[in-house]
Design an enzyme around this catalytic site. Structure first.
Site: not given
Ligand SMILES: *Cc1c(COP(=O)(O)O)cnc(C)c1O
Length: 378
Positions: A37, A144
């Site tokens: 993402k 969250r």
């Molecule tokens: C975005 C996200 C990640 C990855 O995060 P990074 O900091 O880019 O490694 C992992 N788990 C969840 C639930 C996320 O929303």
């Protein structure tokens, strides 16, 4: 004709980072989900992931999971955002696994998965059906997603296990360092293992996955104190940039490459101007009241890249010494280049300046239709 702004990706360096993550995590029994993402899962960069030995790709957006599949990805796909009730059919269609925290969503996933099963049965292709895998998220304080009440998590786990045949309870997970800025210490992460053990005791079998977090949790790998039973991480930033753990948490991220991406933007104007706005000051283009430091007359360069392309000017970093970003607007960036010019540099309209980017800007740059992409094979 070259077009700017342009984002260059050094695909070999990105592949190296993916391999490093797989190797370092694998050495302590952890499987990596490659999170796409951070670059909007765009086609130009996806091949680095698809050609790697990763067994799982993950995104918070279904569109990006579709793109990976369309490009030929045929291993695991995980939705790492709690599914929307309005997208359940699509989740079951495209993703093998999702992160969950709501009973109503799990019920809906279960129904959709069973409908898919009966359809495949009618087509005599039941072998193509697998239960949708779910990870139950525990909120350990980051506030969250996830169950705050851990007894509730255990009860829901039992419900999935015993009454939702369309689903397979694959494990538990947590997310730290996102909203609540929580540090993923070994003790914090150990709490997740306790949650897993409580679930296992209730359902009478071992869980396959304990998903310990995102890039911030990579610090547990470099420190060598990841709790034994954590066997899964979801890594985005630490593969793409590997900057945050060093800059924000004082942890070495070597041997990751930190220069996978370079932003190139074109100079439109170079002029000697006052550094303090002249006239009555109210609000800027976004209705904010900014602060301006009066440094007298300074040479300024105007660039053809702006906030619609990169989000926040604090999230890009000029490579040329002596350049300072003063701000800008939707489509312009304003630089103070006086020190660079005093240092002997020449900057004129048509020149291309280079910037390092971090997570905050990459996600905008890869989502902007104004930005061109170029894959560099070093
Ligand atoms: C975005 C996200 C990640 C990855 O995060 P990074 O900091 O880019 O490694 C992992 N788990 C969840 C639930 C996320 O929303």
């Amino acid at each position: 004709m070259e077009r700017y702004p342009k984002l260059i990706v050094d695909i070999e360096k990105l592949k190296e980072n993916i391999n490093t993550a797989i190797r370092e995590c694998g050495a302590v029994g952890i499987q990596v989900a490659g999170v796409i993402k951070g670059f909007n899962g765009i086609n130009e960069f996806l091949p680095a992931y698809i050609e790697s030995d990763l067994q799982e790709l993950a995104s918070s957006r279904l569109e990006q999971l579709h793109r990976a599949k369309d490009l030929g990805w045929n291993r695991g796909l995980t939705l790492i955002r709690v599914p929307m009730l309005t997208e359940i059919d699509e989740v079951v269609e495209i993703a093998d696994m999702s992160l969950n925290s709501e009973v109503s969503v799990l019920q809906s996933l279960n129904e959709a998965s069973l409908i898919k099963k009966s359809k495949l049965e009618e087509l005599n292709s039941l072998e193509q059906w697998k239960p949708h895998r779910v990870i139950l998220m525990a909120d350990l304080g980051d506030l969250r997603e996830g169950f705050w009440d851990k007894d509730e998590l255990v009860r829901v786990a039992e419900l999935v296990e015993k009454e939702m045949p369309g689903l397979h309870l694959t494990g538990v997970g947590t997310n730290l360092g996102c909203y609540g800025a929580l540090v993923p210490t070994a003790e914090k992460t150990e709490e997740l293992v306790h949650v897993a053990e409580a679930v296992e005791e209730r359902i009478g079998r071992r869980l396959e996955i304990i998903s310990g977090g995102a890039s911030t949790s990579y610090t547990r790998i470099t420190d060598g104190d990841m709790p034994e039973r954590v066997n899964h991480l979801r890594l985005g930033e630490n593969i793409l940039h590997a900057r945050d753990n060093e800059i924000f948490h004082g942890h070495s991220t070597k041997p990751m490459n930190q220069n996978v991406f370079t932003l190139m933007a074109e100079v439109l104007e170079v002029k000697l101007k006052p550094s303090y706005p002249q006239g009555e000051i109210n609000v800027d283009a976004f209705g904010h009241k900014p602060y301006y430091e009066d440094r007298g007359m300074r040479t300024r360069a105007l660039l053809g890249v702006g906030r619609v392309d990169l989000g926040d000017f604090n999230d890009v970093f000029p490579k040329m010494p002596g350049i300072e970003i003063m701000g800008g607007s939707s489509d312009h960036m304003i630089l103070d280049v006086q020190d660079a010019i005093d240092g002997g540099q020449s900057i004129k309209p048509g020149d291309i300046l280079e910037f390092d980017v971090n997570y905050g800007s990459l996600v905008f740059l890869t989502g902007s239709e104004n930005v061109k992409f170029e894959v560099k094979k070093s």
